[in-house]
Scaffold this motif. Structure first.
Motif, PDB file in Angstrom:
ATOM      1  N   TRP A  13       0.827  -1.190   0.000  1.00  0.00           N
ATOM      2  CA  TRP A  13       0.000   0.000   0.000  1.00  0.00           C
ATOM      3  C   TRP A  13       0.863   1.242   0.000  1.00  0.00           C
ATOM      4  CZ3 TRP A  13       0.791  -2.821   4.402  1.00  0.00           C
ATOM      5  CH2 TRP A  13       1.228  -2.143   5.524  1.00  0.00           C
ATOM      6  N   GLN A  14       0.242   2.322  -0.473  1.00  0.00           N
ATOM      7  CA  GLN A  14       0.846   3.647  -0.455  1.00  0.00           C
ATOM      8  C   GLN A  14      -0.277   4.625  -0.183  1.00  0.00           C
ATOM      9  OE1 GLN A  14       3.751   5.286  -3.432  1.00  0.00           O
ATOM     10  NE2 GLN A  14       1.883   6.215  -4.214  1.00  0.00           N
ATOM     11  N   SER A  34      -4.766   0.623 -12.504  1.00  0.00           N
ATOM     12  CA  SER A  34      -3.324   0.393 -12.564  1.00  0.00           C
ATOM     13  C   SER A  34      -2.519   1.615 -12.118  1.00  0.00           C
ATOM     14  CB  SER A  34      -2.919  -0.004 -13.986  1.00  0.00           C
ATOM     15  OG  SER A  34      -3.148   1.066 -14.883  1.00  0.00           O
ATOM     16  N   CYS A  35      -3.187   2.716 -11.809  1.00  0.00           N
ATOM     17  CA  CYS A  35      -2.508   3.947 -11.414  1.00  0.00           C
ATOM     18  C   CYS A  35      -1.853   3.776 -10.041  1.00  0.00           C
ATOM     19  CB  CYS A  35      -3.500   5.103 -11.381  1.00  0.00           C
ATOM     20  SG  CYS A  35      -2.721   6.670 -10.943  1.00  0.00           S
ATOM     21  N   ARG A  36      -0.609   4.167  -9.928  1.00  0.00           N
ATOM     22  CA  ARG A  36       0.113   4.105  -8.655  1.00  0.00           C
ATOM     23  C   ARG A  36       0.715   5.460  -8.299  1.00  0.00           C
ATOM     24  NH1 ARG A  36      -2.492   0.205  -9.033  1.00  0.00           N
ATOM     25  NH2 ARG A  36      -1.912  -1.954  -8.661  1.00  0.00           N
ATOM     26  N   THR A  87      -7.686   1.918  -5.600  1.00  0.00           N
ATOM     27  CA  THR A  87      -6.898   3.111  -5.898  1.00  0.00           C
ATOM     28  C   THR A  87      -7.775   4.350  -5.779  1.00  0.00           C
ATOM     29  OG1 THR A  87      -7.345   3.268  -8.277  1.00  0.00           O
ATOM     30  CG2 THR A  87      -5.555   1.818  -7.610  1.00  0.00           C
ATOM     31  N   TRP A  99      -3.095   3.812  -2.918  1.00  0.00           N
ATOM     32  CA  TRP A  99      -3.566   2.523  -3.406  1.00  0.00           C
ATOM     33  C   TRP A  99      -3.272   1.444  -2.384  1.00  0.00           C
ATOM     34  CZ3 TRP A  99       0.580  -0.774  -3.923  1.00  0.00           C
ATOM     35  CH2 TRP A  99       1.838  -0.189  -4.111  1.00  0.00           C
TER      36      TRP A  99
END
Length: 129
Positions: free
Chosen positions: A81-82, A112-114, A106, A118
């Motif tokens: 996670w972020q 798929s965005c990081r 997300t 997320w």
């Protein structure tokens, strides 16, 4: 408040995802107001190790687009996670499953965005507080 509080809704299927996005308005205009990471201890053995399956990550968002509701997201056994709080509100969110069946959440419409916040976890549930 237009929603029953304290009832957890698990995410197990695309239908659950659709219901989550619909009932929470896709977390549109949401602001992160709380983060809690909990771990249920260290698994025994020699050597001892931290068992990721015994961890839980809770995120709380104030969603101003739905009567200032607070939505809590709970992720069991978070794998990665972020979390970023850049002072801006969320304009969209996505939830999907990866090839291993893990939940991916997300704060972007692209799963798929990081670039922002997320979480990849074994399970997800949510509720209104």
């Amino acid at each position: 408040m237009p929603h029953a509080p304290n009832v957890f809704h698990p995410i197990r299927s695309q239908s659950d995802i659709d219901q989550f996005l619909d009932r929470t308005n896709g977390l549109h205009d949401a602001h992160l107001i709380g983060v809690q990471y909990a771990h249920d201890g260290i698994s025994g053995g020699n050597p001892c190790f931290i068992d990721p399956d015994r961890a839980e990550l809770r995120l709380r968002y104030l969603v101003t687009s739905i009567y200032d509701a607070v939505v809590e997201l709970v992720f069991s056994a978070p794998y990665e996670w972020q979390l970023r709080d850049n002072g801006f509100d969320i304009t969209d969110t996505s939830v999907s499953f990866d090839e291993k069946g893990r939940v991916i959440w997300t704060d972007d419409s692209d799963p798929s965005c990081r670039d922002g916040s997320w979480v990849i976890a074994s399970a997800m549930k949510w509720r209104f507080l």
